[in-house]
Design a protein around this motif. Structure first.
Motif, short mmCIF file in Angstrom:
data_model
loop_
_atom_site.label_atom_id
_atom_site.label_comp_id
_atom_site.label_asym_id
_atom_site.label_seq_id
_atom_site.Cartn_x
_atom_site.Cartn_y
_atom_site.Cartn_z
N PRO A 133 -10.60 -6.30 11.33
CA PRO A 133 -9.19 -6.69 11.17
C PRO A 133 -9.00 -8.13 10.68
CG PRO A 133 -9.71 -6.08 13.47
CD PRO A 133 -10.88 -5.70 12.64
N ASP A 134 -9.83 -9.05 11.16
CA ASP A 134 -9.67 -10.45 10.77
C ASP A 134 -9.95 -10.69 9.29
OD1 ASP A 134 -9.12 -10.93 13.35
OD2 ASP A 134 -11.01 -11.96 13.83
N ASN A 135 -10.67 -9.76 8.66
CA ASN A 135 -11.06 -9.99 7.26
C ASN A 135 -10.36 -9.06 6.27
OD1 ASN A 135 -12.81 -12.04 7.97
ND2 ASN A 135 -14.50 -10.64 8.34
N VAL A 136 -9.41 -8.26 6.77
CA VAL A 136 -8.71 -7.33 5.89
C VAL A 136 -7.96 -8.09 4.79
CG1 VAL A 136 -6.73 -5.76 5.79
CG2 VAL A 136 -8.55 -5.37 7.46
N ALA A 137 -7.28 -9.16 5.15
CA ALA A 137 -6.51 -9.92 4.16
C ALA A 137 -7.44 -10.50 3.09
CB ALA A 137 -5.72 -11.03 4.84
N ALA A 138 -8.56 -11.05 3.53
CA ALA A 138 -9.51 -11.64 2.58
C ALA A 138 -10.09 -10.56 1.67
CB ALA A 138 -10.64 -12.34 3.33
N PHE A 139 -10.36 -9.38 2.24
CA PHE A 139 -10.89 -8.28 1.43
C PHE A 139 -9.85 -7.85 0.39
CE2 PHE A 139 -11.13 -3.73 0.57
CZ PHE A 139 -12.39 -3.67 -0.02
N GLU A 140 -8.62 -7.69 0.83
CA GLU A 140 -7.59 -7.21 -0.11
C GLU A 140 -7.31 -8.24 -1.19
OE1 GLU A 140 -4.37 -5.34 2.10
OE2 GLU A 140 -5.65 -3.55 2.21
N ALA A 141 -7.51 -9.52 -0.87
CA ALA A 141 -7.31 -10.57 -1.88
C ALA A 141 -8.34 -10.50 -3.00
CB ALA A 141 -7.36 -11.95 -1.19
N LEU A 142 -9.44 -9.80 -2.76
CA LEU A 142 -10.47 -9.66 -3.80
C LEU A 142 -10.02 -8.71 -4.91
CD1 LEU A 142 -13.67 -9.31 -1.57
CD2 LEU A 142 -12.95 -11.32 -2.89
N ASN A 143 -8.98 -7.91 -4.61
CA ASN A 143 -8.41 -7.00 -5.62
C ASN A 143 -9.43 -6.04 -6.24
OD1 ASN A 143 -5.63 -7.00 -6.01
ND2 ASN A 143 -5.72 -9.12 -6.78
N LEU A 144 -10.30 -5.52 -5.43
CA LEU A 144 -11.25 -4.52 -5.92
C LEU A 144 -10.51 -3.19 -6.08
CD1 LEU A 144 -14.17 -5.35 -3.48
CD2 LEU A 144 -13.91 -6.09 -5.85
N SER A 145 -11.08 -2.27 -6.88
CA SER A 145 -10.48 -0.94 -6.95
C SER A 145 -10.86 -0.21 -5.68
CB SER A 145 -10.99 -0.12 -8.14
OG SER A 145 -11.47 -0.96 -9.14
N ALA A 146 -9.94 -0.19 -4.74
CA ALA A 146 -10.25 0.38 -3.43
C ALA A 146 -9.11 1.26 -2.96
CB ALA A 146 -10.49 -0.74 -2.42
N GLU A 147 -9.51 2.34 -2.29
CA GLU A 147 -8.54 3.28 -1.74
C GLU A 147 -8.73 3.25 -0.22
OE1 GLU A 147 -8.62 8.18 -1.48
OE2 GLU A 147 -9.75 7.16 -3.03
N ILE A 148 -7.62 3.22 0.52
CA ILE A 148 -7.73 3.21 1.99
C ILE A 148 -8.00 4.62 2.50
CG2 ILE A 148 -6.49 2.89 4.16
CD1 ILE A 148 -5.22 0.51 3.18
N LEU A 149 -9.10 4.80 3.21
CA LEU A 149 -9.39 6.10 3.82
C LEU A 149 -8.86 6.17 5.24
CD1 LEU A 149 -13.04 6.81 2.62
CD2 LEU A 149 -10.90 7.66 1.65
N SER A 150 -8.91 5.04 5.92
CA SER A 150 -8.41 5.02 7.29
C SER A 150 -7.78 3.67 7.57
CB SER A 150 -9.55 5.25 8.29
OG SER A 150 -9.10 4.97 9.61
N GLY A 151 -6.59 3.69 8.16
CA GLY A 151 -5.90 2.46 8.52
C GLY A 151 -6.38 1.88 9.84
N ASP A 152 -7.10 2.68 10.61
CA ASP A 152 -7.58 2.20 11.91
C ASP A 152 -8.74 3.07 12.38
OD1 ASP A 152 -8.08 1.30 14.45
OD2 ASP A 152 -5.99 1.35 15.11
N LEU A 153 -9.95 2.57 12.15
CA LEU A 153 -11.14 3.32 12.52
C LEU A 153 -11.19 3.55 14.03
CD1 LEU A 153 -13.85 4.58 11.70
CD2 LEU A 153 -14.85 2.29 11.76
#
Ligand code: ZN
Length: 427
Positions: free
Chosen positions: A76-96
């Motif tokens: 959770p702490d790194n979700v914002a940093a990951f999304e800022a990378l703007n990779l082509s990514a699809e969310i499979l789960s919002g909360d593992l």
């Protein structure tokens, strides 16, 4: 990977065993799971993401048809940093963590729930996941329901001293009289669906021997050796402490890292690409072939079967990818001599699996259709134990991954049973 560091830190203060009682339960609350397009080499991108403490859940071959993709869990702490990378990514789960909670509490199991001693347990076994001790009882109950054609077997013991248990089934010619069909599940601890599906196959073999001519024919032609959980220490650890643990729980000298990847610890291709010599890696091969006690036990059984009447079919059951993996995994440049026959059998099995629920399974040599993996069990069975078909089958699914909802246990078993029926008819 970074998340493993937490576990190592905790166990560093413990004595050798039992670590499972000492570790705090790992929480995945708030972790998001993404499917990422690598646009290049997935392994490179995954290692770049290490700074975000991501968990590598799976990745496809860099050269695969649709381009390399991989699934990762981001804390959770790194979700914002990951999304800022703007990779082509699809969310499979919002909360593992929520997915893990949705797996539900384990079902109750007791032999006394059977109508009579010697009856088969009911199919409610496949409505939920169960504690390891209940699996042991379930195997004993299956065996007791088929007393003249089966026995419980053991193939050595795990690092923490648990026997690798299973069932040996045979037909009208008596035990140990035919070539072997050899299945093992839960080599990788977190792949819970695998032991359930292997148990479902066992259940259907026993039921079918009563009056299903196809099942009677395969059991009269082969000795089945079925071990649903061959990494019991890891399996128990996923139930008590870390749902996503993969390896065994082997402690080594000169490192606080725990666990060897049993499916990288075999002699054929040992130490090659797709395995690691770093004890902290999820694909740590061990230092020498067979130096994980679980592998050592399975090697003894495999060589016994090879020396007796040979191994017709070996399947090492995994999740998740929905693919039938043929040899080889350790190289993309060599193929078994009977590759054409293997591809034909796998194609028919995949088509049959799709029958009940339209679940699509790919098939082909593992290195080509999934990724390189050196020192794996199926390559060993093919080259060092003479198996005619040395396979791995990666079960459902492509959305929930390792944390497959319990409602999918029975459907997964049903579709795989259709694939097995095709194999029984065409071996
Ligand atoms: Zn696996």
């Amino acid at each position: 990977m970074m998340f493993l560091g937490i576990v190592y830190f905790l166990v560093a203060f413990g004595t050798a065993v039992p670590t499972t009682q000492r570790d705090a339960k790992v929480s995945y609350d708030g972790y998001k799971v993404y499917k990422v397009a690598a646009h290049g080499d997935a392994a490179d991108l995954i290692s770049e993401l290490d700074a975000l403490s991501i968990i590598d859940l799976s990745h496809s071959h860099a050269g695969s048809e649709n381009g390399a993709t991989f699934n990762i869990a981001v804390p959770p702490d790194n979700v914002a940093a990951f999304e800022a990378l703007n990779l082509s990514a699809e969310i499979l789960s919002g909360d593992l963590g929520a997915d893990i909670a949705a797996e539900g509490s384990f079902g109750e199991y007791s032999s006394t729930l059977r109508a009579n001693s010697g009856d088969l347990p009911s199919l409610t076994w496949f409505d939920s996941y169960h504690a390891y001790e209940d699996h042991i009882q379930y195997w004993a109950d299956l065996q007791a329901a088929f007393p003249d054609n089966s026995e419980l077997i053991e193939a050595g013991t795990s690092f923490e001293g648990r026997p690798l248990q299973g069932i040996h089934l045979w037909g009208s010619s008596g035990k140990d009289s035919k070539p072997a069909i050899f299945f093992n599940g839960n080599v990788h601890a977190r792949e819970w669906i695998t032991s359930k599906v292997v148990e479902y196959i066992t259940y259907q073999l026993i039921v079918g021997y009563e009056n299903d001519t196809l099942v009677q024919s395969v059991l009269d032609s082969y000795d089945f050796y079925i071990l649903p959980v061959v990494n019991p220490d890891g399996f128990v650890y996923t139930q008590t402490t870390d749902r996503l643990w993969r390896k065994n729980r082997q402690i080594r000298t000169n490192t606080t890292a725990i666990g060897t990847d049993i499916n990288r610890n075999w002699a054929v291709g040992f130490g090659g690409g797709g395995s690691s010599s770093d004890p902290s890696s999820g694909t740590f091969s061990g230092y020498a072939p067979g130096d994980a006690p679980e592998t050592a036990g399975l090697i003894v059984l495999a060589q016994e079967l090879a020396g007796r009447h040979g191994i017709k079919l070996y399947v090492d059951w995994h999740s998740y990818a929905q693919v039938i993996l043929l040899s080889y995994g350790y190289t993309c440049d060599a193929f078994p001599a009977n590759l054409e026959a293997q591809l034909a059998l796998a194609a028919g099995a995949a088509a049959a699996i799709a029958g009940p629920y339209n679940t699509t399974f790919d098939y082909g040599p593992g290195c080509v259709v999934l990724y390189q993996s050196s020192g794996n069990g199926r390559d060993y069975m093919t080259d060092a134990a003479g198996a005619e078909y040395g396979w791995g089958i990666e079960l459902r699914d492509t959305r929930y991954g390792f944390v497959l909802p319990p409602e999918q246990i029975l459907p997964s078993g049903e579709e795989i049973w259709e694939g097995m029926r095709y194999i029984w008819a065409n071996l």
